[in-house]
Each structure stands twice: as C-alpha cells, then as structure tokens.
Design a protein around this motif. Structure first.
Motif, PDB file in Angstrom:
ATOM      1  N   ILE A   1      13.328  91.030 -45.778  1.00  8.08           N
ATOM      2  CA  ILE A   1      12.325  92.047 -46.132  1.00  8.08           C
ATOM      3  C   ILE A   1      11.060  91.838 -45.314  1.00  8.08           C
ATOM      4  O   ILE A   1      10.492  92.793 -44.772  1.00  8.08           O
TER       5      ILE A   1
ATOM      6  N   ALA B   1       9.765  94.562 -42.494  1.00  4.90           N
ATOM      7  CA  ALA B   1       8.465  95.186 -42.752  1.00  4.90           C
ATOM      8  C   ALA B   1       7.418  94.824 -41.710  1.00  4.90           C
ATOM      9  O   ALA B   1       6.348  95.422 -41.681  1.00  4.90           O
ATOM     10  N   LYS B   2       7.733  93.883 -40.824  1.00  6.63           N
ATOM     11  CA  LYS B   2       6.806  93.444 -39.775  1.00  6.63           C
ATOM     12  C   LYS B   2       5.448  93.082 -40.367  1.00  6.63           C
ATOM     13  O   LYS B   2       4.419  93.662 -40.038  1.00  6.63           O
ATOM     14  N   VAL B   3       5.479  92.128 -41.252  1.00  4.73           N
ATOM     15  CA  VAL B   3       4.250  91.681 -41.896  1.00  4.73           C
ATOM     16  C   VAL B   3       3.349  91.050 -40.846  1.00  4.73           C
ATOM     17  O   VAL B   3       3.789  90.230 -40.047  1.00  4.73           O
TER      18      VAL B   3
ATOM     19  N   ASP C   1       0.151  96.303 -44.987  1.00  5.90           N
ATOM     20  CA  ASP C   1       0.957  97.043 -45.948  1.00  5.90           C
ATOM     21  C   ASP C   1       1.263  96.119 -47.123  1.00  5.90           C
ATOM     22  O   ASP C   1       1.963  95.108 -46.956  1.00  5.90           O
TER      23      ASP C   1
ATOM     24  N   PRO D   1       5.672  95.284 -48.917  1.00  3.82           N
ATOM     25  CA  PRO D   1       6.640  94.186 -48.745  1.00  3.82           C
ATOM     26  C   PRO D   1       6.204  92.900 -49.425  1.00  3.82           C
ATOM     27  O   PRO D   1       7.041  92.175 -49.965  1.00  3.82           O
TER      28      PRO D   1
END
Length: 115
Positions: free
Chosen positions: A43, A47-49, A70, A73
C-alpha cells in the motif's frame, strides 16, 4: 529505491506463502503476520508516500494551497496495523488453547478438538 522496495515486498509475500503452506500452526501465524506486513508495504509503495506538507487547510482559505501529503494510505496502513495486531493476538490465544487441549502442533495430526 523502488526496485529494492519491490524486491522486499516480493520476498515478504513469498516467505508468507511458504510459511502458510507449512503444516505447523505456529508457522501459519508467522506467515499471516508476514503477509500483513507485505500488504502494508505494498500500500505504501503503490501510494508513493513522500514527505510533503501537512494536509491542513489554512484558516480563511477554502482549499489546499500547495503540495500536501496524501493522508489516506497512512490512515489505511495504521488501521491495518491495529486490526492486524488484534487478529494476531486473538489467533495466538486460540492456538495456545488448542495446543493445551490437544497437545498437537501439526495441523495434519489434528483430527478433533475433543480430547
């Protein structure tokens, strides 16, 4: 970095499936824990945290001003960690009770719980 993370996620999924397919109930629990960790990392990877500003709307403004992180996530993974911890605690207690009653740790030798 992305390739390393993908390899780590793949290794965790592979190790989890290997542990789940073993006959030992303890290894089943360890496999489920590894599967949970791999799903959480997946996840995060999808989500490319990234590091960014907090997703807060300033007072007097009606929308977000700049690039913000964001929170979805992070909230999903935090919820998954808490639920996973509860499920693992319940499973460990259940396995302990099963072992105390039957004295068997191998799932193939477990025929019934009435001993």
């Amino acid at each position: 970095m992305n390739i390393l993370l993908a390899l780590l996620i793949g290794f965790l999924f592979g190790a989890a499936i290997y542990m789940i397919l073993r006959r030992s109930i303890i290894k089943l629990i360890i496999g489920l824990m590894l599967l949970s960790y791999a799903a959480n990392l997946l996840i995060f990877a999808v989500a490319k945290v990234q590091r960014a500003r907090l997703p807060l709307i300033p007072e007097g403004s009606s929308n977000v001003v700049a690039d913000v992180a964001d929170p979805l996530p992070q909230a999903l993974v935090l919820t998954a960690i808490v639920i996973g911890f509860g499920v693992m605690a319940f499973a460990i207690v259940l396995i302990q009770q099963l072992y105390q009653q039957s004295g068997v740790e191998d799932s193939d030798e477990l025929k019934t719980t009435d001993h």
